[in-house]
Design a protein around this motif. Structure first.
Motif, PDB file in Angstrom:
ATOM      1  N   ILE B  14     -18.881 -20.695  -8.556  1.00 31.40           N
ATOM      2  CA  ILE B  14     -18.434 -20.149  -7.266  1.00 31.40           C
ATOM      3  C   ILE B  14     -17.652 -18.854  -7.489  1.00 31.40           C
ATOM      4  N   SER B  18     -18.784 -15.164  -6.203  1.00 27.06           N
ATOM      5  CA  SER B  18     -17.915 -14.451  -5.273  1.00 27.06           C
ATOM      6  C   SER B  18     -17.505 -13.108  -5.863  1.00 27.06           C
ATOM      7  N   LEU B  21     -20.447 -10.681  -5.691  1.00 31.94           N
ATOM      8  CA  LEU B  21     -20.673 -10.234  -4.315  1.00 31.94           C
ATOM      9  C   LEU B  21     -19.648  -9.172  -3.920  1.00 31.94           C
ATOM     10  N   LEU B  22     -18.402  -9.446  -4.269  1.00 34.66           N
ATOM     11  CA  LEU B  22     -17.337  -8.514  -3.886  1.00 34.66           C
ATOM     12  C   LEU B  22     -17.502  -7.178  -4.579  1.00 34.66           C
ATOM     13  N   ILE B  25     -20.058  -5.193  -2.660  1.00 33.04           N
ATOM     14  CA  ILE B  25     -19.507  -4.681  -1.399  1.00 33.04           C
ATOM     15  C   ILE B  25     -18.508  -3.554  -1.668  1.00 33.04           C
ATOM     16  N   ASN B  26     -17.690  -3.755  -2.681  1.00 36.94           N
ATOM     17  CA  ASN B  26     -16.666  -2.757  -2.985  1.00 36.94           C
ATOM     18  C   ASN B  26     -17.307  -1.441  -3.399  1.00 36.94           C
ATOM     19  N   TRP B  28     -20.011  -0.273  -2.336  1.00 43.08           N
ATOM     20  CA  TRP B  28     -20.487   0.396  -1.123  1.00 43.08           C
ATOM     21  C   TRP B  28     -19.296   0.942  -0.319  1.00 43.08           C
ATOM     22  N   ALA B  29     -18.206   0.155  -0.263  1.00 43.79           N
ATOM     23  CA  ALA B  29     -17.126   0.504   0.658  1.00 43.79           C
ATOM     24  C   ALA B  29     -16.150   1.532   0.103  1.00 43.79           C
ATOM     25  N   LEU B  32     -16.453   5.177   1.049  1.00 45.17           N
ATOM     26  CA  LEU B  32     -16.223   5.355   2.483  1.00 45.17           C
ATOM     27  C   LEU B  32     -14.732   5.304   2.805  1.00 45.17           C
ATOM     28  N   ILE B  33     -14.033   4.355   2.146  1.00 45.16           N
ATOM     29  CA  ILE B  33     -12.598   4.218   2.399  1.00 45.16           C
ATOM     30  C   ILE B  33     -11.860   5.459   1.925  1.00 45.16           C
ATOM     31  N   ASN B  36     -12.396   8.212   4.361  1.00 41.29           N
ATOM     32  CA  ASN B  36     -11.550   8.053   5.560  1.00 41.29           C
ATOM     33  C   ASN B  36     -10.133   8.542   5.298  1.00 41.29           C
ATOM     34  N   GLU B  40      -8.193  11.784   6.935  1.00 42.08           N
ATOM     35  CA  GLU B  40      -6.938  11.624   7.652  1.00 42.08           C
ATOM     36  C   GLU B  40      -5.900  12.629   7.158  1.00 42.08           C
ATOM     37  N   LEU B 110       2.718  10.687  11.075  1.00 41.11           N
ATOM     38  CA  LEU B 110       1.538   9.982  10.555  1.00 41.11           C
ATOM     39  C   LEU B 110       1.657   8.476  10.748  1.00 41.11           C
ATOM     40  N   GLU B 111       2.806   7.924  10.403  1.00 40.11           N
ATOM     41  CA  GLU B 111       2.995   6.482  10.538  1.00 40.11           C
ATOM     42  C   GLU B 111       4.397   6.209  11.019  1.00 40.11           C
TER      43      GLU B 111
END
Lengths: 320, 187, 227
Positions: B14, B18, B21-22, B25-26, B28-29, B32-33, B36, B40, B110-111
């Motif tokens: 498992i 997992s 898979l992560l 995804i990471n 790919w992401a 993009l992150i 972003n 900003e 900004l924040e």
């Protein structure tokens, strides 16, 4: 023989306890409280104008209507004539800033009665002082309007609309004692005049509606705790008398903290209650972000009342 | 024994699936992150330097500061990102500075996590506009309840004095650090 | 043999009967913290539902393989995987929403709704039922958060989903977008849902009494109904 027996039976109390009845009914007490609230109310009208009467009227009206509606929904006896909603309405009006919006006053009054009192089960079951719940809600809902003060009517040029506490906290200006005692300062409608509050408050103590222990312990506590800071650094921290007459302390002392339902019932408990409120007020005023903390101090200590009652429960004679 | 192997095997499988898979995804992401985040920062830099077209990050670990150039690739000033304590938590802001670090060109928050309706007014135009062309030498000062009189003064927001003062303090501290960098010739 | 309930009921029970927010009182942390606006509530509940559906499905598929002793560890790994996926997708594709929700997306890992449904339902039922149950609970959570977010946004900033509903003359009640407003709204909503159930119970109770009264009177026995 038969006759004398029935006569004897008639003399017996045939009801469950308690058998000793106070000469005070809730109704009578509440109307006495209303009477004692008149001096601060009049002082508010003198210093801030007749419009303040309208605020009080709106507050009382919505308090009564809310109570009636909720009692009706819950299919209970409508008990408006006991005057408790009237007292809550007047108290809420007195702790609002002068020339406050009438719509917001109405929202506060509805919240006071609906959430602060009836949701807990009505008079006698509420944990927190309903008028202060209403004010706390308004403070959170309209923070700007709730801290927008009006100049008193007879103000000399040197007096600003800021409350003495705000003036001290943000601008390091110490207000003179004399206008603070008379009431010629910025502040909520009923909290500015120390004399008017003392007249009403002492009346309540004299007719024994209010137990003297809570006001006395609060005033002593305030002098003690603010005095400690004053002695440490008299320049940085204001003197105890300033703390005593500034803000809503006296109004809270005599009319809010002494609420029968939300204050301890034992003598020892009352002393603890009063001292703790003063301590929290001093902490909030000196170290907090807000200039005033009487409302939060009383609400916080309201939550501790059941605990204080249990801890100070008198022991049965002989019990270890 | 068989039981133990079974337990270890299931958890390992498992975990491995997992993890695999992560990582997919990471992969790919993460670009993009990053994109972003860059977008900003870039937006902030040019918001406080309206004439800016290009920017360059200054290589220093002390503060986050950018050189900003106009369309002709001439240096027009700096964009400084700095943070400090507000009334309830951290305020992170971007301030535009002129070349000689004596004037601010514009401010962008900004924040922030200030009280809604009160402290959050520091993000409103009426407050931020006070920092357009404001003299920041020797430092920015604030005044309460009255319109500003001095060229290096701003008016605090009614009901949000502490938040307004915090913004001024953060900017002053940031500019101070930028000046010390400049003195050492690092800017 | 356990009585089999219909697929429709498996889905529908999550919306009202065992609504995660109002009945199970699970997942309070995101419920109170992120519902300052309707869109935040929607985004939060959708992210949670996404994790809930996939983890329930997977746990249900693996329910016979995962040894009982390490089942919680295995569930958490599965749940954390999907939470991280949701978090990464949101960060990459919806940066504004992801920023607004802050740490509450990664915190879905410890949301009791998900582990609760995994333990109580998915680990004992076939995949189709597990998915329906997850969908139902997700829908229940979605409704609760959307309603809460809408009420708080309407009263606290006059808008719903960014569209202005109340006129500008309405002074917004700032308390509604503060934590206190979250507690007040949740308390009142729970009170309303409880009073509806009370009323339903009372009606059932009364009809039962009426039924027996008829039976009794037919046997010539008088009985006083105590309400």
């Amino acid at each position: 023989m038969e006759n004398s027996t029935s006569k004897f039976i008639n003399k017996l109390e045939l009801s469950s306890s308690p058998h000793i009845h106070s000469k005070w009914s809730t109704k009578k007490v509440m109307w006495f409280v209303v009477l004692s609230l008149l001096p601060p109310l009049i002082s508010g009208i003198i210093f801030f104008g007749i419009y303040q009467l309208l605020i009080i009227a709106v507050s009382v009206f919505f308090a009564i209507v809310t109570e009636a509606i909720i009692k009706k929904i819950r299919k209970m006896k409508i008990t408006i004539d006991d005057g408790s909603a009237v007292v809550t309405g007047i108290l809420l009006g007195l702790v609002l800033p002068p020339n406050f919006s009438l719509t917001a006053t109405a929202i506060g009054a509805v919240f006071s009665i609906a959430i602060g009192k009836e949701l807990f089960g009505g008079l006698g079951f509420n944990i927190f002082n309903p008028a202060l719940i209403g004010r706390a809600f308004l403070q959170a809902a309209f923070p700007v309007a709730m801290t927008t003060w009006t100049k008193p009517n007879f103000s000399v040029d040197t007096i600003t609309s800021a409350t003495p506490l705000a003036a001290y906290k943000f601008d390091r200006v110490l207000t003179q004692l004399k206008p603070m005692i008379i009431g010629n300062i910025g502040g909520s409608i009923g909290e500015t005049s120390a004399i008017a509050i003392l007249i009403g408050g002492i009346f309540l103590i004299v007719v024994k509606i209010v137990n003297w222990r809570i006001p006395v312990s609060m005033i002593l506590g305030m002098i003690l705790f603010s005095g400690i800071f004053w002695l440490i650094d008299p320049i940085k921290y204001p003197n105890p008398l300033f703390h005593l007459f500034a803000g809503g302390f006296l109004l809270g002392t005599f009319f809010m903290a002494t609420d029968w339902v939300t204050s301890p019932i034992t003598a020892k408990g009352m002393w603890i209650f009063g001292f703790c409120i003063s301590l929290i007020v001093v902490i909030i005023r000196i170290f907090g972000g807000l200039p005033e903390g009487v409302m939060y101090a009383i609400l916080i200590m309201n939550a501790f009342v059941p605990l204080i009652n249990r801890l100070t429960e008198p022991r049965t004679f002989g019990e270890k | 024994m068989k039981k133990v192997i079974h337990i270890i095997a299931t958890l390992t499988i498992i975990g491995a699936i997992s993890g695999g898979l992560l990582s997919i995804i990471n992969k790919w992401a993460s670009p993009l992150i990053a994109e972003n985040k860059n977008a900003e920062t870039e937006k902030g830099i040019f918001l406080v330097q309206p004439e800016g077209k290009y920017y360059e990050k200054i290589n220093t670990t002390e503060i986050e500061i950018y050189k900003v150039y106009n369309a002709n690739k001439n240096l027009i000033g700096y964009s400084l990102a700095y943070e400090g304590n507000g009334f309830q938590g951290k305020i992170r802001l971007m301030i535009g500075l002129t070349q000689d670090l004596t004037k601010t060109t514009s401010l962008e928050i900004l924040e922030q996590v200030e009280t809604p309706g009160l402290g959050t007014k520091i993000t409103e135009e009426s407050f931020k506009n006070q920092f357009k062309g404001l003299l920041a030498f020797p430092k920015i000062e604030w005044i309460k309840g009255k319109p500003p009189v001095k060229p290096n003064e701003i008016q605090t927001i009614t009901g949000a004095t502490i938040s307004s003062k915090s913004v001024v303090a953060i900017i002053n501290e940031g500019i101070q650090k930028a000046r010390s960098l400049k003195e050492r010739g690092l800017l | 043999m356990k009585k089999q309930v219909s697929y429709w009921h498996e889905f529908f029970k999550g919306i009202w009967e065992i609504n995660p927010t109002f009945k199970q009182i699970l997942g309070m942390c995101p419920t109170l913290a992120v519902t300052v606006s309707a869109i935040n509530g929607i985004a939060m509940s959708l992210a949670t539902t996404f994790v809930l559906i996939f983890s329930s499905f997977l746990i249900s598929c693996l329910r016979k393989i995962i040894p009982n002793q390490v089942r919680i560890a295995a569930y958490i790994v599965i749940i954390a995987t999907f939470v991280t996926i949701a978090d990464l997708i949101m960060k990459a594709k919806f940066p504004v929403l992801s920023k607004a929700l802050g740490p509450f997306v990664p915190l879905i890992v410890v949301n009791c709704i998900i582990l609760g449904r995994a333990e109580a339902f998915a680990s004992k039922n076939p995949p189709i039922r597990a998915i329906l149950d997850a969908l139902g609970n997700g829908a229940g959570f979605f409704i609760a958060l959307t309603v809460m977010g809408s009420i708080r946004e309407l009263l606290g900033s006059r808008t719903i989903l960014g569209y202005q509903i109340l006129p500008l003359s309405f002074e917004p009640l700032l308390v509604m977008i503060l934590p206190a407003g979250a507690f007040i709204t949740l308390g009142l909503l729970m009170g309303i849902s409880n009073s509806i159930i009370e009323r339903k119970k009372k009606i059932e109770h009364n009809t039962l009494i009426e039924k027996y009264k008829d039976k009794m009177s037919s046997t010539h026995l008088s009985i006083k109904s105590s309400n």
